[in-house]
Design a protein around this motif. Structure first.
Motif, PDB file in Angstrom:
ATOM      1  N   LYS A   1      21.170  71.891  43.738  1.00  0.00           N
ATOM      2  CA  LYS A   1      22.233  70.893  43.637  1.00  0.00           C
ATOM      3  C   LYS A   1      22.414  70.466  42.184  1.00  0.00           C
ATOM      4  O   LYS A   1      21.483  70.521  41.388  1.00  0.00           O
ATOM      5  N   LEU A   2      23.619  70.035  41.871  1.00  0.00           N
ATOM      6  CA  LEU A   2      23.908  69.556  40.520  1.00  0.00           C
ATOM      7  C   LEU A   2      23.146  68.269  40.218  1.00  0.00           C
ATOM      8  O   LEU A   2      22.579  68.106  39.140  1.00  0.00           O
ATOM      9  N   LEU A   3      23.124  67.353  41.182  1.00  0.00           N
ATOM     10  CA  LEU A   3      22.409  66.087  41.011  1.00  0.00           C
ATOM     11  C   LEU A   3      21.249  66.025  41.992  1.00  0.00           C
ATOM     12  O   LEU A   3      21.395  66.376  43.156  1.00  0.00           O
ATOM     13  N   ASN A   4      20.116  65.579  41.504  1.00  0.00           N
ATOM     14  CA  ASN A   4      18.924  65.470  42.340  1.00  0.00           C
ATOM     15  C   ASN A   4      18.402  64.042  42.339  1.00  0.00           C
ATOM     16  O   ASN A   4      18.625  63.283  41.400  1.00  0.00           O
ATOM     17  N   SER A   5      17.660  63.727  43.375  1.00  0.00           N
ATOM     18  CA  SER A   5      16.990  62.431  43.450  1.00  0.00           C
ATOM     19  C   SER A   5      15.783  62.430  42.514  1.00  0.00           C
ATOM     20  O   SER A   5      15.363  63.478  42.005  1.00  0.00           O
ATOM     21  N   ILE A   6      15.218  61.268  42.320  1.00  0.00           N
ATOM     22  CA  ILE A   6      13.996  61.166  41.522  1.00  0.00           C
ATOM     23  C   ILE A   6      12.884  61.977  42.180  1.00  0.00           C
ATOM     24  O   ILE A   6      12.157  62.708  41.509  1.00  0.00           O
ATOM     25  N   LYS A   7      12.774  61.876  43.488  1.00  0.00           N
ATOM     26  CA  LYS A   7      11.727  62.599  44.212  1.00  0.00           C
ATOM     27  C   LYS A   7      11.860  64.114  44.021  1.00  0.00           C
ATOM     28  O   LYS A   7      10.884  64.800  43.715  1.00  0.00           O
TER      29      LYS A   7
ATOM     30  N   GLU B   1       6.799  60.846  40.260  1.00  0.00           N
ATOM     31  CA  GLU B   1       7.946  59.971  40.508  1.00  0.00           C
ATOM     32  C   GLU B   1       7.857  58.709  39.656  1.00  0.00           C
ATOM     33  O   GLU B   1       8.864  58.237  39.136  1.00  0.00           O
ATOM     34  N   HIS B   2       6.658  58.163  39.527  1.00  0.00           N
ATOM     35  CA  HIS B   2       6.473  56.947  38.727  1.00  0.00           C
ATOM     36  C   HIS B   2       6.893  57.191  37.276  1.00  0.00           C
ATOM     37  O   HIS B   2       7.568  56.350  36.669  1.00  0.00           O
ATOM     38  N   THR B   3       6.514  58.333  36.732  1.00  0.00           N
ATOM     39  CA  THR B   3       6.872  58.664  35.349  1.00  0.00           C
ATOM     40  C   THR B   3       8.382  58.757  35.190  1.00  0.00           C
ATOM     41  O   THR B   3       8.949  58.226  34.227  1.00  0.00           O
ATOM     42  N   ILE B   4       9.039  59.395  36.130  1.00  0.00           N
ATOM     43  CA  ILE B   4      10.491  59.534  36.043  1.00  0.00           C
ATOM     44  C   ILE B   4      11.170  58.175  36.186  1.00  0.00           C
ATOM     45  O   ILE B   4      12.099  57.854  35.441  1.00  0.00           O
ATOM     46  N   ARG B   5      10.698  57.351  37.108  1.00  0.00           N
ATOM     47  CA  ARG B   5      11.275  56.003  37.256  1.00  0.00           C
ATOM     48  C   ARG B   5      11.100  55.191  35.969  1.00  0.00           C
ATOM     49  O   ARG B   5      12.006  54.465  35.549  1.00  0.00           O
TER      50      ARG B   5
ATOM     51  N   ASP C   1      13.788  54.678  28.686  1.00  0.00           N
ATOM     52  CA  ASP C   1      14.218  55.646  27.667  1.00  0.00           C
ATOM     53  C   ASP C   1      15.729  55.846  27.732  1.00  0.00           C
ATOM     54  O   ASP C   1      16.234  56.496  28.652  1.00  0.00           O
ATOM     55  N   PRO C   2      16.460  55.305  26.765  1.00  0.00           N
ATOM     56  CA  PRO C   2      17.923  55.423  26.798  1.00  0.00           C
ATOM     57  C   PRO C   2      18.425  56.861  26.641  1.00  0.00           C
ATOM     58  O   PRO C   2      19.585  57.136  26.944  1.00  0.00           O
ATOM     59  N   THR C   3      17.568  57.774  26.212  1.00  0.00           N
ATOM     60  CA  THR C   3      17.994  59.169  26.072  1.00  0.00           C
ATOM     61  C   THR C   3      17.785  59.971  27.356  1.00  0.00           C
ATOM     62  O   THR C   3      18.218  61.119  27.435  1.00  0.00           O
ATOM     63  N   PHE C   4      17.128  59.377  28.346  1.00  0.00           N
ATOM     64  CA  PHE C   4      16.846  60.100  29.588  1.00  0.00           C
ATOM     65  C   PHE C   4      18.138  60.300  30.383  1.00  0.00           C
ATOM     66  O   PHE C   4      18.846  59.342  30.681  1.00  0.00           O
ATOM     67  N   PRO C   5      18.449  61.557  30.745  1.00  0.00           N
ATOM     68  CA  PRO C   5      19.732  61.856  31.399  1.00  0.00           C
ATOM     69  C   PRO C   5      19.737  61.519  32.892  1.00  0.00           C
ATOM     70  O   PRO C   5      19.164  62.233  33.706  1.00  0.00           O
ATOM     71  N   HIS C   6      20.375  60.420  33.225  1.00  0.00           N
ATOM     72  CA  HIS C   6      20.496  60.015  34.623  1.00  0.00           C
ATOM     73  C   HIS C   6      21.789  59.231  34.814  1.00  0.00           C
ATOM     74  O   HIS C   6      22.399  58.787  33.842  1.00  0.00           O
TER      75      HIS C   6
ATOM     76  N   VAL D   1      20.720  53.529  43.554  1.00  0.00           N
ATOM     77  CA  VAL D   1      20.510  54.973  43.651  1.00  0.00           C
ATOM     78  C   VAL D   1      20.614  55.613  42.269  1.00  0.00           C
ATOM     79  O   VAL D   1      21.588  55.420  41.552  1.00  0.00           O
ATOM     80  N   VAL D   2      19.590  56.377  41.903  1.00  0.00           N
ATOM     81  CA  VAL D   2      19.565  57.084  40.626  1.00  0.00           C
ATOM     82  C   VAL D   2      19.613  58.576  40.915  1.00  0.00           C
ATOM     83  O   VAL D   2      18.870  59.083  41.757  1.00  0.00           O
ATOM     84  N   LYS D   3      20.487  59.275  40.229  1.00  0.00           N
ATOM     85  CA  LYS D   3      20.591  60.727  40.353  1.00  0.00           C
ATOM     86  C   LYS D   3      20.388  61.351  38.980  1.00  0.00           C
ATOM     87  O   LYS D   3      20.756  60.780  37.952  1.00  0.00           O
ATOM     88  N   ILE D   4      19.795  62.533  38.981  1.00  0.00           N
ATOM     89  CA  ILE D   4      19.478  63.218  37.733  1.00  0.00           C
ATOM     90  C   ILE D   4      20.094  64.605  37.754  1.00  0.00           C
ATOM     91  O   ILE D   4      19.871  65.375  38.689  1.00  0.00           O
ATOM     92  N   ASN D   5      20.865  64.899  36.721  1.00  0.00           N
ATOM     93  CA  ASN D   5      21.428  66.232  36.546  1.00  0.00           C
ATOM     94  C   ASN D   5      20.288  67.114  36.051  1.00  0.00           C
ATOM     95  O   ASN D   5      19.775  66.919  34.950  1.00  0.00           O
TER      96      ASN D   5
END
Length: 62
Positions: free
Chosen positions: A2-8, A18-22, A28-33, A40-44
């Protein structure tokens, strides 16, 4: 994939916790989300992979 994924899912695919990604989403303002609504947070994943490669080249800690 998928183009967008959940944190999990991103955690499972990348091997990061998951804790690190959250934490990265929050600090981190440079983190792409993107946020969908209030919670709901989605990550490309392609952008995430490129970001992770750049972070590795810079020798940054996560």
């Amino acid at each position: 994939m998928k183009l967008l994924n959940s944190i999990k899912t991103t955690a499972q695919l990348s091997g990061l916790g998951e804790h690190t990604i959250r934490k990265l989403v929050r600090t981190d303002p440079t983190f792409p989300h993107i946020k969908v609504g209030e919670t709901v947070v989605k990550i490309n994943y392609k952008a995430f992979s490129e970001w992770l490669e750049q972070v590795s080249k810079e020798g940054r800690s996560l």
